[in-house]
Scaffold this motif. Structure first.
Motif, PDB file in Angstrom:
ATOM      1  N   THR A   1     -22.993  23.110  -8.353  1.00  0.00           N
ATOM      2  CA  THR A   1     -23.051  23.460  -6.880  1.00  0.00           C
ATOM      3  C   THR A   1     -23.714  24.722  -6.660  1.00  0.00           C
ATOM      4  OG1 THR A   1     -20.686  23.960  -6.780  1.00  0.00           O
ATOM      5  CG2 THR A   1     -21.345  21.862  -6.067  1.00  0.00           C
ATOM      6  N   ASP A   2     -22.866  25.967  -6.252  1.00  0.00           N
ATOM      7  CA  ASP A   2     -23.398  27.031  -6.414  1.00  0.00           C
ATOM      8  C   ASP A   2     -22.976  27.931  -7.570  1.00  0.00           C
ATOM      9  OD1 ASP A   2     -20.629  26.884  -5.799  1.00  0.00           O
ATOM     10  OD2 ASP A   2     -20.464  28.849  -4.603  1.00  0.00           O
ATOM     11  N   GLY A   3     -22.254  27.174  -8.579  1.00  0.00           N
ATOM     12  CA  GLY A   3     -22.373  27.516  -9.656  1.00  0.00           C
ATOM     13  C   GLY A   3     -22.042  26.304 -10.704  1.00  0.00           C
ATOM     14  N   VAL A   4     -21.853  26.329 -11.821  1.00  0.00           N
ATOM     15  CA  VAL A   4     -21.540  25.092 -13.000  1.00  0.00           C
ATOM     16  C   VAL A   4     -19.949  25.167 -13.053  1.00  0.00           C
ATOM     17  CG1 VAL A   4     -22.357  24.061 -15.066  1.00  0.00           C
ATOM     18  CG2 VAL A   4     -23.887  25.509 -13.633  1.00  0.00           C
ATOM     19  N   ASP A   5     -19.325  23.993 -12.975  1.00  0.00           N
ATOM     20  CA  ASP A   5     -17.942  23.748 -13.110  1.00  0.00           C
ATOM     21  C   ASP A   5     -18.117  22.705 -14.010  1.00  0.00           C
ATOM     22  OD1 ASP A   5     -15.198  23.894 -13.110  1.00  0.00           O
ATOM     23  OD2 ASP A   5     -15.394  22.035 -11.592  1.00  0.00           O
ATOM     24  N   TYR A   6     -17.172  22.633 -15.369  1.00  0.00           N
ATOM     25  CA  TYR A   6     -17.101  21.562 -16.252  1.00  0.00           C
ATOM     26  C   TYR A   6     -15.447  21.493 -16.669  1.00  0.00           C
ATOM     27  CZ  TYR A   6     -17.192  24.651 -20.137  1.00  0.00           C
ATOM     28  OH  TYR A   6     -16.895  25.597 -21.216  1.00  0.00           O
ATOM     29  N   THR A   7     -15.209  20.169 -16.885  1.00  0.00           N
ATOM     30  CA  THR A   7     -14.142  19.752 -17.456  1.00  0.00           C
ATOM     31  C   THR A   7     -14.117  18.744 -18.677  1.00  0.00           C
ATOM     32  OG1 THR A   7     -13.104  19.879 -15.399  1.00  0.00           O
ATOM     33  CG2 THR A   7     -11.691  18.846 -16.852  1.00  0.00           C
ATOM     34  N   ILE A   8     -13.301  19.148 -19.675  1.00  0.00           N
ATOM     35  CA  ILE A   8     -13.296  18.417 -21.025  1.00  0.00           C
ATOM     36  C   ILE A   8     -11.825  17.673 -21.142  1.00  0.00           C
ATOM     37  CG2 ILE A   8     -13.361  18.497 -23.441  1.00  0.00           C
ATOM     38  CD1 ILE A   8     -15.154  20.916 -23.379  1.00  0.00           C
ATOM     39  N   TYR A   9     -12.075  16.573 -21.307  1.00  0.00           N
ATOM     40  CA  TYR A   9     -10.715  15.682 -21.596  1.00  0.00           C
ATOM     41  C   TYR A   9     -10.815  15.170 -23.078  1.00  0.00           C
ATOM     42  CZ  TYR A   9     -10.202  15.145 -16.332  1.00  0.00           C
ATOM     43  OH  TYR A   9     -10.032  15.461 -15.281  1.00  0.00           O
ATOM     44  N   LEU A  10      -9.874  15.585 -23.786  1.00  0.00           N
ATOM     45  CA  LEU A  10      -9.749  15.314 -25.416  1.00  0.00           C
ATOM     46  C   LEU A  10      -8.492  14.827 -25.886  1.00  0.00           C
ATOM     47  CD1 LEU A  10     -11.318  16.231 -27.814  1.00  0.00           C
ATOM     48  CD2 LEU A  10     -10.027  18.166 -28.000  1.00  0.00           C
ATOM     49  N   GLY A  11      -8.290  13.899 -26.581  1.00  0.00           N
ATOM     50  CA  GLY A  11      -7.126  13.189 -27.025  1.00  0.00           C
ATOM     51  C   GLY A  11      -7.159  11.941 -27.550  1.00  0.00           C
TER      52      GLY A  11
ATOM     53  N   GLU B   1     -25.254  22.462 -25.952  1.00  0.00           N
ATOM     54  CA  GLU B   1     -23.835  22.535 -26.778  1.00  0.00           C
ATOM     55  C   GLU B   1     -23.002  21.558 -26.622  1.00  0.00           C
ATOM     56  OE1 GLU B   1     -23.380  25.437 -28.686  1.00  0.00           O
ATOM     57  OE2 GLU B   1     -25.354  25.769 -28.501  1.00  0.00           O
ATOM     58  N   GLU B   2     -22.813  20.767 -25.666  1.00  0.00           N
ATOM     59  CA  GLU B   2     -21.930  19.886 -25.292  1.00  0.00           C
ATOM     60  C   GLU B   2     -22.207  18.719 -26.171  1.00  0.00           C
ATOM     61  OE1 GLU B   2     -19.514  16.712 -24.229  1.00  0.00           O
ATOM     62  OE2 GLU B   2     -21.573  16.655 -23.832  1.00  0.00           O
ATOM     63  N   GLN B   3     -23.462  18.416 -26.337  1.00  0.00           N
ATOM     64  CA  GLN B   3     -23.963  17.399 -27.234  1.00  0.00           C
ATOM     65  C   GLN B   3     -23.578  17.532 -28.526  1.00  0.00           C
ATOM     66  OE1 GLN B   3     -28.270  16.601 -26.489  1.00  0.00           O
ATOM     67  NE2 GLN B   3     -28.030  16.461 -24.424  1.00  0.00           N
ATOM     68  N   ALA B   4     -23.780  18.776 -29.043  1.00  0.00           N
ATOM     69  CA  ALA B   4     -23.302  19.298 -30.442  1.00  0.00           C
ATOM     70  C   ALA B   4     -21.868  19.048 -30.554  1.00  0.00           C
ATOM     71  CB  ALA B   4     -23.885  20.434 -30.785  1.00  0.00           C
ATOM     72  N   ALA B   5     -21.196  19.408 -29.645  1.00  0.00           N
ATOM     73  CA  ALA B   5     -19.662  19.357 -29.586  1.00  0.00           C
ATOM     74  C   ALA B   5     -18.991  18.088 -29.648  1.00  0.00           C
ATOM     75  CB  ALA B   5     -19.171  20.047 -28.312  1.00  0.00           C
ATOM     76  N   GLN B   6     -19.812  16.965 -29.154  1.00  0.00           N
ATOM     77  CA  GLN B   6     -19.522  15.654 -29.284  1.00  0.00           C
ATOM     78  C   GLN B   6     -19.302  15.258 -30.843  1.00  0.00           C
ATOM     79  OE1 GLN B   6     -18.271  13.291 -27.570  1.00  0.00           O
ATOM     80  NE2 GLN B   6     -18.867  14.019 -25.396  1.00  0.00           N
ATOM     81  N   GLY B   7     -20.149  16.146 -31.490  1.00  0.00           N
ATOM     82  CA  GLY B   7     -20.080  15.681 -33.153  1.00  0.00           C
ATOM     83  C   GLY B   7     -18.857  16.274 -33.767  1.00  0.00           C
ATOM     84  N   MET B   8     -18.117  17.372 -33.124  1.00  0.00           N
ATOM     85  CA  MET B   8     -16.782  17.687 -33.540  1.00  0.00           C
ATOM     86  C   MET B   8     -15.696  16.672 -33.575  1.00  0.00           C
ATOM     87  SD  MET B   8     -16.525  21.841 -32.827  1.00  0.00           S
ATOM     88  CE  MET B   8     -16.577  21.393 -30.828  1.00  0.00           C
ATOM     89  N   PHE B   9     -15.579  16.368 -32.200  1.00  0.00           N
ATOM     90  CA  PHE B   9     -14.921  15.170 -31.940  1.00  0.00           C
ATOM     91  C   PHE B   9     -15.250  14.486 -30.512  1.00  0.00           C
ATOM     92  CE2 PHE B   9     -10.758  13.217 -30.147  1.00  0.00           C
ATOM     93  CZ  PHE B   9     -10.279  12.629 -31.203  1.00  0.00           C
ATOM     94  N   PRO B  10     -15.290  13.168 -30.425  1.00  0.00           N
ATOM     95  CA  PRO B  10     -15.736  12.589 -29.067  1.00  0.00           C
ATOM     96  C   PRO B  10     -14.870  12.852 -27.838  1.00  0.00           C
ATOM     97  CG  PRO B  10     -15.731  10.882 -31.093  1.00  0.00           C
ATOM     98  CD  PRO B  10     -15.020  12.144 -31.503  1.00  0.00           C
ATOM     99  N   HIS B  11     -15.018  13.160 -26.947  1.00  0.00           N
ATOM    100  CA  HIS B  11     -14.325  13.364 -25.804  1.00  0.00           C
ATOM    101  C   HIS B  11     -15.320  13.209 -24.394  1.00  0.00           C
ATOM    102  CE1 HIS B  11     -17.117  17.064 -26.878  1.00  0.00           C
ATOM    103  NE2 HIS B  11     -17.227  17.064 -25.578  1.00  0.00           N
ATOM    104  N   PHE B  12     -14.377  13.068 -23.319  1.00  0.00           N
ATOM    105  CA  PHE B  12     -15.041  12.997 -22.031  1.00  0.00           C
ATOM    106  C   PHE B  12     -15.487  14.357 -21.559  1.00  0.00           C
ATOM    107  CE2 PHE B  12     -14.941  12.407 -17.350  1.00  0.00           C
ATOM    108  CZ  PHE B  12     -15.789  11.173 -17.320  1.00  0.00           C
ATOM    109  N   PHE B  13     -16.482  14.471 -20.945  1.00  0.00           N
ATOM    110  CA  PHE B  13     -17.114  15.620 -20.299  1.00  0.00           C
ATOM    111  C   PHE B  13     -17.628  15.427 -19.049  1.00  0.00           C
ATOM    112  CE2 PHE B  13     -20.686  18.548 -19.592  1.00  0.00           C
ATOM    113  CZ  PHE B  13     -20.089  19.744 -19.895  1.00  0.00           C
TER     114      PHE B  13
END
Length: 224
Positions: free
Chosen positions: A32-42, A15-27
């Protein structure tokens, strides 16, 4: 747990690869015991500096849709697991802009400045948050918890919630909760919504539908 984490991480990556098409961002993602992600956009992350608040609104709706998709995918995966496990979804809403800097030695972005460090502190501690006046954890299976500090943040995300309720991904229940104080993080509140896991006719949300969102009134500020 590994099968669940792999399935969640693969879905988010796709999904994130497709979201890059909306607007380029840093992902940035950690598993670890779960999945954690952060998006930097601006605009500061683009050479031409171009940015519109609508990009941020689309990304926030995308994030909520992905949380629904994660819950639906894991629910459908559970029947094939040797041990029954549930997952929880948690989103930290950050409305104010963050100052970030690129650490060339570690090839990663870090928040910069004392105020912005508070964001990192909250992010690391809210998964243990308790609802004020109870012993109940904020994060619960089948639900998405959205933690915020200001009422304006909740108002914007309510529009995204209502949109996904109309599509049938979320039930009509919306809980407004106040959280116990955490070390270094006071005054936090949360919205908690329920994914309609019983709706077997639903497909996993697709990034392609994000552009159909209603444009919210008012202004949004570029943020992580």
């Amino acid at each position: 747990m590994t099968r669940i984490n792999d399935a969640v991480a693969s879905y988010i990556d796709l999904e994130e690869q497709a979201a890059q098409g909306m607007f380029p961002h840093f992902f940035e993602k950690q598993k670890t015991d779960g999945v954690d992600y952060t998006i930097y956009l601006g605009g500061a992350l683009r050479e031409d500096g171009v940015f519109d608040p609508l990009y941020l609104k689309n990304m926030r709706l995308w994030q909520l849709m992905v949380a629904c998709g994660v819950a639906l995918r894991v629910e459908r995966l559970k029947n094939g697991l040797p041990v029954g496990l549930d997952i929880t979804n948690l989103i930290l809403i950050q409305h104010a802009p963050l100052s970030i800097r690129f650490r060339s030695d570690e090839k990663r972005f870090d928040v910069d400045g004392a105020y912005n460090v508070r964001y990192e502190i909250i992010k690391k501690r809210i998964d243990k948050a308790i609802i004020r006046g109870t012993t109940e954890r904020l994060t619960q299976p089948g639900k998405i918890a959205l933690v915020y500090s200001h009422s304006s943040e909740a108002a914007e995300w309510r529009e995204y919630i209502e949109y996904l309720q109309r599509l049938g991904y979320l039930t009509s229940d919306v809980e407004e909760l106040e959280l116990d104080e955490l070390q270094g993080a006071q005054g936090l509140r949360a919205l908690r919504v329920t994914v309609d896991l019983a709706n077997r006719e639903l497909d996993v949300p697709s990034t392609a539908t994000v552009t159909a969102q209603p444009r919210a009134e008012g202004e949004s500020t570029p943020a992580a």
